[in-house]
Design an enzyme around this catalytic site. Structure first.
Site, mmCIF file in Angstrom:
data_model
loop_
_atom_site.group_PDB
_atom_site.id
_atom_site.type_symbol
_atom_site.label_atom_id
_atom_site.label_comp_id
_atom_site.label_asym_id
_atom_site.label_seq_id
_atom_site.Cartn_x
_atom_site.Cartn_y
_atom_site.Cartn_z
ATOM 1 N N ASN A 97 37.622 43.100 26.160
ATOM 2 C CA ASN A 97 37.643 44.886 26.373
ATOM 3 C C ASN A 97 35.914 44.958 27.025
ATOM 4 O O ASN A 97 35.849 46.023 27.752
ATOM 5 C CB ASN A 97 38.474 45.573 26.098
ATOM 6 C CG ASN A 97 38.320 46.882 26.279
ATOM 7 O OD1 ASN A 97 38.885 47.550 27.289
ATOM 8 N ND2 ASN A 97 38.262 47.883 25.260
ATOM 9 N N ASP A 138 31.978 49.043 28.814
ATOM 10 C CA ASP A 138 34.024 48.492 28.491
ATOM 11 C C ASP A 138 33.259 47.601 29.985
ATOM 12 O O ASP A 138 33.075 48.286 30.955
ATOM 13 C CB ASP A 138 34.603 49.329 29.128
ATOM 14 C CG ASP A 138 35.641 49.617 29.175
ATOM 15 O OD1 ASP A 138 36.864 49.141 27.769
ATOM 16 O OD2 ASP A 138 36.397 49.928 30.838
ATOM 17 N N ASP A 191 42.157 41.416 20.856
ATOM 18 C CA ASP A 191 41.481 42.888 20.725
ATOM 19 C C ASP A 191 41.933 43.248 21.708
ATOM 20 O O ASP A 191 41.425 43.232 23.137
ATOM 21 C CB ASP A 191 39.994 42.864 20.003
ATOM 22 C CG ASP A 191 40.100 44.427 19.000
ATOM 23 O OD1 ASP A 191 39.598 44.388 18.355
ATOM 24 O OD2 ASP A 191 38.913 44.448 19.953
ATOM 25 N N HIS A 195 43.697 48.765 26.115
ATOM 26 C CA HIS A 195 42.521 49.093 26.593
ATOM 27 C C HIS A 195 42.423 48.055 27.845
ATOM 28 O O HIS A 195 41.500 48.488 28.619
ATOM 29 C CB HIS A 195 41.635 49.401 25.831
ATOM 30 C CG HIS A 195 42.125 50.164 24.647
ATOM 31 N ND1 HIS A 195 42.449 51.566 24.592
ATOM 32 C CD2 HIS A 195 42.296 49.734 23.309
ATOM 33 C CE1 HIS A 195 43.034 51.826 23.467
ATOM 34 N NE2 HIS A 195 42.595 51.143 22.772
ATOM 35 N N GLU A 254 46.241 42.727 20.611
ATOM 36 C CA GLU A 254 47.310 43.452 19.242
ATOM 37 C C GLU A 254 46.839 45.098 20.336
ATOM 38 O O GLU A 254 46.413 45.592 21.502
ATOM 39 C CB GLU A 254 45.199 44.112 18.703
ATOM 40 C CG GLU A 254 45.329 45.422 17.778
ATOM 41 C CD GLU A 254 43.648 45.633 17.854
ATOM 42 O OE1 GLU A 254 43.504 47.231 16.677
ATOM 43 O OE2 GLU A 254 43.318 46.419 18.858
#
Length: 605
Positions: free
Chosen positions: A176, A278, A309, A313, A343
């Site tokens: 991410n 990001d 992880d 997102h 996650e």
């Protein structure tokens, strides 16, 4: 320092094989074959056969004090090393993990999940916060081991030593974001507000009324996205132009550059996570780049699985390309049961299940289980909360088949430990009650569907005072006041003690689970529950029709009841506790469970 060292049959041979694989001795033909056989056997195990042990290398064991500063200047704001601060490096490393595999295996864990080991930016500041990357989530070089943890040789030695023992190694990976390197000229102090795609489209400079840029960019042809200054004007500070590896990560065009995420709506996908850069994961360059990076770790080390992880997102199309590529890469390496789990931090199974149906995840961390199991064990809710949770298994992509490989857990490095949750719910409970409730929570996890995932230090009774830094204790005598002053649940023990009450209780559970394939692979049926603390009963049904009945009591009084079972389950053997030897009648057995305790009963011919 004092520590216990449990021994199992064949353990010395496994250790010798590990040394041979690591290049410390010349292997004989028999020894080489032994190591190869151990690796072949572990490759065949299904994900649900494992018990996972999750640890932060920085907090688990310091096997090599020479890398405490990671090769940086001995200044806490340069190297990030300050063992008295909860948010800085404390000195643990991969060599330490290798040295303590005996301890982990003695607990019954069969797979080690490592928090990210990639090279990080050692120290970052964001707003009023300054901390170090002890956790591993501020990556600059995705291809190298962080020097605080060791090097390629240390990583290889750990994987080979684990494999020689029949233990798998899972890596925690991040796609991410990267470390915070990119800045925005409009807000030099940081914390830039999120700017949406509608208000700041990719085809205008600084808003809908700005000059036309990125002519013809339609969100699909990324060759037309040439300017990154649609929302802000991103730049890389002098001296950090080549901070990231691979080199393509240094170009701001491969990032969203829209400011801080509010963790809602569009910004949850495109915003900077607490300032972290990001990635533009819609971009084919980013997709292929991440496939190449993490496929390389599979190729180089023979890793057995990935925990991913911040899965929620990242846009679904990225995962739809990335996950099949990783599974194919693993299969090409001879790893048929590569375990990938994401996650998705949410207690609602409707949310977590979406990632198996839409994004293509084989599994996700079972945050809904964490919520209900800890609440039930703490006595906060009735046992019907677990029944409702398991009823929702049907909404995962493959229903019960997917639910069987969801890693279940009781707490972690972000949210806090199970001991903290139990204490919080029972502020007047004595140590004995807290200990019993924590044991009960682990039993709920160990004998229900899913892959039990232990958080390092829980077995030593660590509880802490909450999440994040308060749940990342050192396993050794700590120099951090908050850790050093804590009295673990069950009493203080020497470091890595195998006599700690929770270590021994969990080891008993893992032995039962390991001995019974039905507890790992059997179909699950909920048998009894109520709207208050008390009895929860469930059966695991094997392919051969065998039945194991697990009974739990979340109340402080004994419970007695008739529980429905399979009609053919007429006689019972106790695997743990006082089980009734015979059913009362076909399909019904009388049970009595002591307060805050559990039984495991196996039907026998």
């Amino acid at each position: 320092m004092a520590r216990g060292t449990p021994r199992r049959a064949g353990l010395h041979a496994a250790m010798a094989a590990a040394a041979l694989l690591s290049g410390f001795a010349t292997p004989t033909t028999a020894q080489t074959r032994q190591a190869e056989d151990a690796l072949s056997a572990l490759r065949q195990r299904l994900p649900q056969d494992e018990v996972i042990y999750f640890l932060l290398p920085d907090r688990f064991a310091n096997g090599d004090a020479s890398n405490d500063h990671g090769g940086y200047a001995a200044d806490r704001l340069k190297s990030g090393f300050d063992p008295a601060d909860t948010d800085f490096y404390h000195g643990g490393d991969l060599a330490g993990v290798t040295q303590q595999l005996d301890y982990i295996q003695g607990l019954g864990a069969t797979a080690v999940w490592l928090a990210p080991v990639f090279k990080n930016k050692p120290v970052q500041s964001h707003g009023g916060y300054t901390g170090a990357a002890h956790h591993g989530y501020w990556i600059t070089d995705f291809t190298a081991v962080d020097p605080h943890f060791g090097d390629e040789a240390a990583m290889r030695a750990l994987v080979e030593a684990a494999h020689a023992r029949g233990m798998k190694v899972y890596l925690d990976i991040v796609a991410n974001h990267t470390a915070d390197v990119i800045k925005y000229r409009e807000c030099p102090e940081g914390r830039c507000a999120y700017r949406s795609r509608a208000d700041y489209p990719y085809t205008r400079r600084g808003g809908v009324g700005g000059a036309a840029i990125n002519d013809g960019f339609d969100g699909r042809d990324f060759s037309r996205l040439t300017r990154p200054d649609y929302a802000y004007t991103p730049y890389v500070p002098a001296g950090e132009e080549n901070a990231k590896v691979p080199a393509w990560l240094n170009d701001p065009i491969h990032y969203h550059n829209r400011g801080e995420s509010t963790f809602t709506g569009e910004s949850s996908l495109d915003g900077d996570f607490a300032g972290l850069d990001d990635l533009l994961t819609e971009d084919p360059v980013v997709i292929q780049g991440m496939i190449d990076i993490f496929g390389g770790w599979i190729d180089q080390y023979g890793i057995d699985g990935f925990r991913i992880d911040t899965a929620r997102h990242v846009n679904p199309s990225f995962w739809q390309a990335f996950i099949p590529a990783m599974i194919a890469r693993a299969e090409a390496k001879g790893i048929p049961n590569f375990h990938i789990f994401g996650e998705v931090y949410d207690p609602d199974p409707a949310v977590t299940a979406r990632f198996t149906r839409v994004d293509g995840y084989p599994a996700v961390l079972d945050f809904p289980f964490q919520k209900q199991a800890t609440d039930v064990a703490a006595g906060k809710v009735g046992t019907d909360a677990l029944a409702k949770l398991f009823d929702a298994d049907t909404i995962y992509d493959k229903g019960a088949e997917t639910a069987a490989i969801l890693p279940t857990f009781l707490g972690n490095h972000d949210m806090g430990r199970v001991g903290f949750f139990v204490k919080q719910a029972n502020p007047n409970a004595d140590d004995a009650e807290v200990l019993a409730r924590i044991k009960l929570a682990h039993a709920l996890m160990m004998f229900s569907r899913g892959v039990p995932t232990l958080y390092y230090g829980d077995e030593q009774g660590f509880a802490g005072a909450g999440g994040y830094g308060n749940s990342r204790q050192d396993m050794w005598p700590s120099r951090t006041p908050a850790y050093a002053n804590e009295t673990p649940v069950g009493g203080r023990q020497s470091a890595y003690s195998t006599n700690a009450p929770l270590y021994q209780a969990i080891a008993e559970m893992t032995r039962i689970r390991a001995a019974e394939p039905t507890l790992r692979r059997g179909r699950q049926l909920v048998r009894a529950y109520g709207d208050k603390p008390g009895l929860f009963a469930m059966s695991r049904i094997g392919e051969d029709g065998s039945e194991i009945l697990a009974l739990f009591n979340s109340s402080t009084a004994p419970v007695a009841a008739q529980v429905e079972v399979e009609p053919g389950s007429l006689r019972w053997q106790a695997l743990r506790g006082d089980c009734t030897p015979e059913s009362s009648a076909p399909a019904s057995v009388a049970v009595r469970v002591p307060p805050l305790d559990y039984l495991v009963c196996k039907s026998v011919p």
